[in-house]
Design a protein around this motif. Structure first.
Motif, PDB file in Angstrom:
ATOM      1  N   LYS A  94      -6.829  -4.595   0.135  1.00 51.91           N
ATOM      2  CA  LYS A  94      -8.020  -5.130   0.934  1.00 51.91           C
ATOM      3  C   LYS A  94      -7.015  -6.440   1.690  1.00 51.91           C
ATOM      4  O   LYS A  94      -6.549  -7.359   2.734  1.00 51.91           O
ATOM      5  CB  LYS A  94      -9.344  -5.703   0.743  1.00 51.91           C
ATOM      6  CG  LYS A  94      -9.766  -6.971   1.720  1.00 51.91           C
ATOM      7  CD  LYS A  94     -11.528  -6.809   1.642  1.00 51.91           C
ATOM      8  CE  LYS A  94     -11.921  -7.909   2.167  1.00 51.91           C
ATOM      9  NZ  LYS A  94     -11.823  -7.551   3.784  1.00 51.91           N
ATOM     10  N   LYS A  95      -6.245  -6.959   1.137  1.00 43.69           N
ATOM     11  CA  LYS A  95      -6.072  -8.661   1.126  1.00 43.69           C
ATOM     12  C   LYS A  95      -4.613  -8.658   1.681  1.00 43.69           C
ATOM     13  O   LYS A  95      -4.087  -9.238   2.647  1.00 43.69           O
ATOM     14  CB  LYS A  95      -5.030  -9.638  -0.502  1.00 43.69           C
ATOM     15  CG  LYS A  95      -4.670 -10.482  -0.404  1.00 43.69           C
ATOM     16  CD  LYS A  95      -4.193 -11.308  -1.675  1.00 43.69           C
ATOM     17  CE  LYS A  95      -3.718 -12.553  -1.332  1.00 43.69           C
ATOM     18  NZ  LYS A  95      -3.229 -13.386  -2.818  1.00 43.69           N
ATOM     19  N   PHE A  96      -3.396  -7.220   1.066  1.00 45.82           N
ATOM     20  CA  PHE A  96      -2.996  -7.335   2.462  1.00 45.82           C
ATOM     21  C   PHE A  96      -2.719  -6.641   3.482  1.00 45.82           C
ATOM     22  O   PHE A  96      -2.844  -7.175   4.891  1.00 45.82           O
ATOM     23  CB  PHE A  96      -2.066  -5.656   1.911  1.00 45.82           C
ATOM     24  CG  PHE A  96      -0.405  -5.378   2.589  1.00 45.82           C
ATOM     25  CD1 PHE A  96       0.627  -6.112   2.724  1.00 45.82           C
ATOM     26  CD2 PHE A  96      -1.101  -4.460   3.543  1.00 45.82           C
ATOM     27  CE1 PHE A  96       1.838  -5.721   3.427  1.00 45.82           C
ATOM     28  CE2 PHE A  96       0.114  -4.023   3.983  1.00 45.82           C
ATOM     29  CZ  PHE A  96       1.795  -4.496   4.429  1.00 45.82           C
ATOM     30  N   LEU A  97      -4.088  -5.825   3.987  1.00 53.32           N
ATOM     31  CA  LEU A  97      -4.773  -5.564   5.432  1.00 53.32           C
ATOM     32  C   LEU A  97      -5.194  -6.163   6.285  1.00 53.32           C
ATOM     33  O   LEU A  97      -5.059  -6.531   7.297  1.00 53.32           O
ATOM     34  CB  LEU A  97      -5.226  -3.920   4.890  1.00 53.32           C
ATOM     35  CG  LEU A  97      -5.093  -2.877   4.640  1.00 53.32           C
ATOM     36  CD1 LEU A  97      -6.103  -1.834   4.396  1.00 53.32           C
ATOM     37  CD2 LEU A  97      -3.368  -2.748   6.009  1.00 53.32           C
ATOM     38  N   SER A  98      -6.197  -7.554   5.471  1.00 53.28           N
ATOM     39  CA  SER A  98      -6.305  -7.987   5.836  1.00 53.28           C
ATOM     40  C   SER A  98      -5.789  -9.081   6.559  1.00 53.28           C
ATOM     41  O   SER A  98      -6.124  -9.948   7.809  1.00 53.28           O
ATOM     42  CB  SER A  98      -7.653  -9.254   5.259  1.00 53.28           C
ATOM     43  OG  SER A  98      -6.682  -9.544   4.008  1.00 53.28           O
ATOM     44  N   LYS A  99      -4.270  -9.523   6.285  1.00 50.10           N
ATOM     45  CA  LYS A  99      -3.474 -10.394   6.733  1.00 50.10           C
ATOM     46  C   LYS A  99      -2.785  -9.485   7.664  1.00 50.10           C
ATOM     47  O   LYS A  99      -2.106 -10.039   8.760  1.00 50.10           O
ATOM     48  CB  LYS A  99      -2.520 -10.782   5.588  1.00 50.10           C
ATOM     49  CG  LYS A  99      -3.060 -11.725   5.156  1.00 50.10           C
ATOM     50  CD  LYS A  99      -2.660 -12.303   3.756  1.00 50.10           C
ATOM     51  CE  LYS A  99      -2.771 -13.371   2.695  1.00 50.10           C
ATOM     52  NZ  LYS A  99      -2.464 -13.827   1.892  1.00 50.10           N
ATOM     53  N   VAL A 111      -4.538   2.978   9.089  1.00 48.55           N
ATOM     54  CA  VAL A 111      -4.868   1.991   8.880  1.00 48.55           C
ATOM     55  C   VAL A 111      -5.921   1.367   8.715  1.00 48.55           C
ATOM     56  O   VAL A 111      -6.919   0.410   7.660  1.00 48.55           O
ATOM     57  CB  VAL A 111      -3.900   0.592   9.232  1.00 48.55           C
ATOM     58  CG1 VAL A 111      -3.979  -0.954   9.014  1.00 48.55           C
ATOM     59  CG2 VAL A 111      -2.616   0.874   9.330  1.00 48.55           C
ATOM     60  N   GLU A 112      -6.653   1.668   9.725  1.00 47.62           N
ATOM     61  CA  GLU A 112      -7.719   1.078  10.613  1.00 47.62           C
ATOM     62  C   GLU A 112      -9.394   2.233   9.446  1.00 47.62           C
ATOM     63  O   GLU A 112     -10.066   1.598   9.099  1.00 47.62           O
ATOM     64  CB  GLU A 112      -8.967   1.117  11.673  1.00 47.62           C
ATOM     65  CG  GLU A 112      -8.057   0.658  12.365  1.00 47.62           C
ATOM     66  CD  GLU A 112      -8.177   0.856  14.067  1.00 47.62           C
ATOM     67  OE1 GLU A 112      -8.484   1.455  14.459  1.00 47.62           O
ATOM     68  OE2 GLU A 112      -8.127  -0.652  15.122  1.00 47.62           O
ATOM     69  N   LEU A 113      -8.885   3.308   9.148  1.00 46.13           N
ATOM     70  CA  LEU A 113      -9.487   4.182   7.896  1.00 46.13           C
ATOM     71  C   LEU A 113      -9.582   3.464   6.654  1.00 46.13           C
ATOM     72  O   LEU A 113     -10.815   3.361   5.867  1.00 46.13           O
ATOM     73  CB  LEU A 113      -9.186   5.626   8.724  1.00 46.13           C
ATOM     74  CG  LEU A 113      -9.681   6.433   9.314  1.00 46.13           C
ATOM     75  CD1 LEU A 113      -8.423   8.159   9.302  1.00 46.13           C
ATOM     76  CD2 LEU A 113     -10.724   6.875   8.986  1.00 46.13           C
ATOM     77  N   LEU A 114      -8.405   3.391   6.177  1.00 45.28           N
ATOM     78  CA  LEU A 114      -8.100   2.614   5.019  1.00 45.28           C
ATOM     79  C   LEU A 114      -9.231   1.499   4.931  1.00 45.28           C
ATOM     80  O   LEU A 114      -9.604   1.051   3.776  1.00 45.28           O
ATOM     81  CB  LEU A 114      -6.845   2.427   4.134  1.00 45.28           C
ATOM     82  CG  LEU A 114      -6.458   2.321   3.285  1.00 45.28           C
ATOM     83  CD1 LEU A 114      -6.852   2.663   2.534  1.00 45.28           C
ATOM     84  CD2 LEU A 114      -4.370   1.599   3.342  1.00 45.28           C
ATOM     85  N   TYR A 115      -9.119   0.736   5.877  1.00 41.24           N
ATOM     86  CA  TYR A 115      -8.868  -0.661   5.752  1.00 41.24           C
ATOM     87  C   TYR A 115     -11.124  -0.422   5.874  1.00 41.24           C
ATOM     88  O   TYR A 115     -11.783  -1.274   5.309  1.00 41.24           O
ATOM     89  CB  TYR A 115      -8.741  -1.571   7.381  1.00 41.24           C
ATOM     90  CG  TYR A 115      -9.636  -2.888   6.817  1.00 41.24           C
ATOM     91  CD1 TYR A 115      -8.653  -3.848   5.566  1.00 41.24           C
ATOM     92  CD2 TYR A 115     -10.203  -3.368   8.168  1.00 41.24           C
ATOM     93  CE1 TYR A 115      -9.231  -4.963   5.548  1.00 41.24           C
ATOM     94  CE2 TYR A 115     -10.269  -5.265   7.830  1.00 41.24           C
ATOM     95  CZ  TYR A 115      -9.867  -5.494   7.216  1.00 41.24           C
ATOM     96  OH  TYR A 115      -9.948  -7.381   6.694  1.00 41.24           O
ATOM     97  N   GLU A 116     -11.500   0.675   6.619  1.00 46.81           N
ATOM     98  CA  GLU A 116     -12.881   0.894   6.454  1.00 46.81           C
ATOM     99  C   GLU A 116     -13.609   1.102   5.162  1.00 46.81           C
ATOM    100  O   GLU A 116     -14.511   0.777   4.936  1.00 46.81           O
ATOM    101  CB  GLU A 116     -13.840   1.584   7.566  1.00 46.81           C
ATOM    102  CG  GLU A 116     -14.406   2.365   7.440  1.00 46.81           C
ATOM    103  CD  GLU A 116     -14.930   3.275   8.823  1.00 46.81           C
ATOM    104  OE1 GLU A 116     -16.633   3.126   8.667  1.00 46.81           O
ATOM    105  OE2 GLU A 116     -13.905   3.600   9.868  1.00 46.81           O
ATOM    106  N   TYR A 117     -12.469   2.244   4.364  1.00 47.56           N
ATOM    107  CA  TYR A 117     -13.251   2.606   3.404  1.00 47.56           C
ATOM    108  C   TYR A 117     -13.125   1.086   2.905  1.00 47.56           C
ATOM    109  O   TYR A 117     -14.265   0.970   1.760  1.00 47.56           O
ATOM    110  CB  TYR A 117     -12.456   3.825   2.827  1.00 47.56           C
ATOM    111  CG  TYR A 117     -12.225   3.889   1.717  1.00 47.56           C
ATOM    112  CD1 TYR A 117     -12.934   4.707   0.728  1.00 47.56           C
ATOM    113  CD2 TYR A 117     -11.906   3.418   0.114  1.00 47.56           C
ATOM    114  CE1 TYR A 117     -13.677   5.420   0.000  1.00 47.56           C
ATOM    115  CE2 TYR A 117     -12.230   3.697  -0.889  1.00 47.56           C
ATOM    116  CZ  TYR A 117     -12.697   4.734  -0.938  1.00 47.56           C
ATOM    117  OH  TYR A 117     -13.611   5.383  -2.388  1.00 47.56           O
ATOM    118  N   VAL A 118     -11.961   0.530   1.820  1.00 42.27           N
ATOM    119  CA  VAL A 118     -12.152  -0.707   1.774  1.00 42.27           C
ATOM    120  C   VAL A 118     -12.907  -1.186   1.556  1.00 42.27           C
ATOM    121  O   VAL A 118     -13.780  -2.181   0.385  1.00 42.27           O
ATOM    122  CB  VAL A 118     -10.134  -1.513   1.467  1.00 42.27           C
ATOM    123  CG1 VAL A 118     -10.265  -2.293   0.820  1.00 42.27           C
ATOM    124  CG2 VAL A 118      -9.521  -0.442   0.772  1.00 42.27           C
TER     125      VAL A 118
END
Length: 141
Positions: A94-99, A111-118
């Protein structure tokens, strides 16, 4: 090196990192069991060139994020050693993707799917069972 020089270097290092992940990376929800089926979010890069991995590690550290590096097992004896970089765990991902999410291009959907899951998992208790929506995301990813 002054802080100003360091700030000018960051966009290049971030671009390098995103390019390597877009080209060589893998976004996944690894399956595990803690009484019942669960998923572990992971962003992974594998490469035989240690310099590439080291540069990616440095860029990840510039972002204030954490990663791990491993010697990946070789498939056959005559193959060169392979190195694997992992950003794993729901809070680290989450921290990495949020940045970085806004910078991805080729793998934007993953990336969006992984971020949605997190974000779904972090919005509830860590003992909450996996929902159908979360299983669907894992299947798509």
């Amino acid at each position: 090196m002054s802080d100003r020089d360091n700030q000018q270097e960051r966009p290049f290092e971030l671009g390098y990192l995103i390019g390597v992940i877009d080209g060589e990376g893998n976004f996944s929800l690894k399956t595990g069991y803690r009484g019942e089926k669960t998923y572990y979010p992971t962003i992974q890069i594998s490469n035989t060139n240690l310099r590439i991995i080291e540069r990616c590690i440095a860029a990840i550290k510039l972002l204030g994020c954490t990663c791990y590096c491993y010697n990946a097992p070789r498939q056959q004896k005559h193959h060169r050693p392979c190195f694997r970089l992992d950003i794993s765990g729901i809070k680290r991902v989450k921290k990495f993707l949020s940045k970085t999410i806004k910078y991805f291009d080729c793998r934007r959907e993953q990336v969006e799917l992984l971020y949605e899951y997190v974000n779904l998992r972090l919005s509830k208790s860590n003992k909450a069972p996996i929902t159908n929506e979360e299983h669907k995301i894992a299947k798509k990813l």
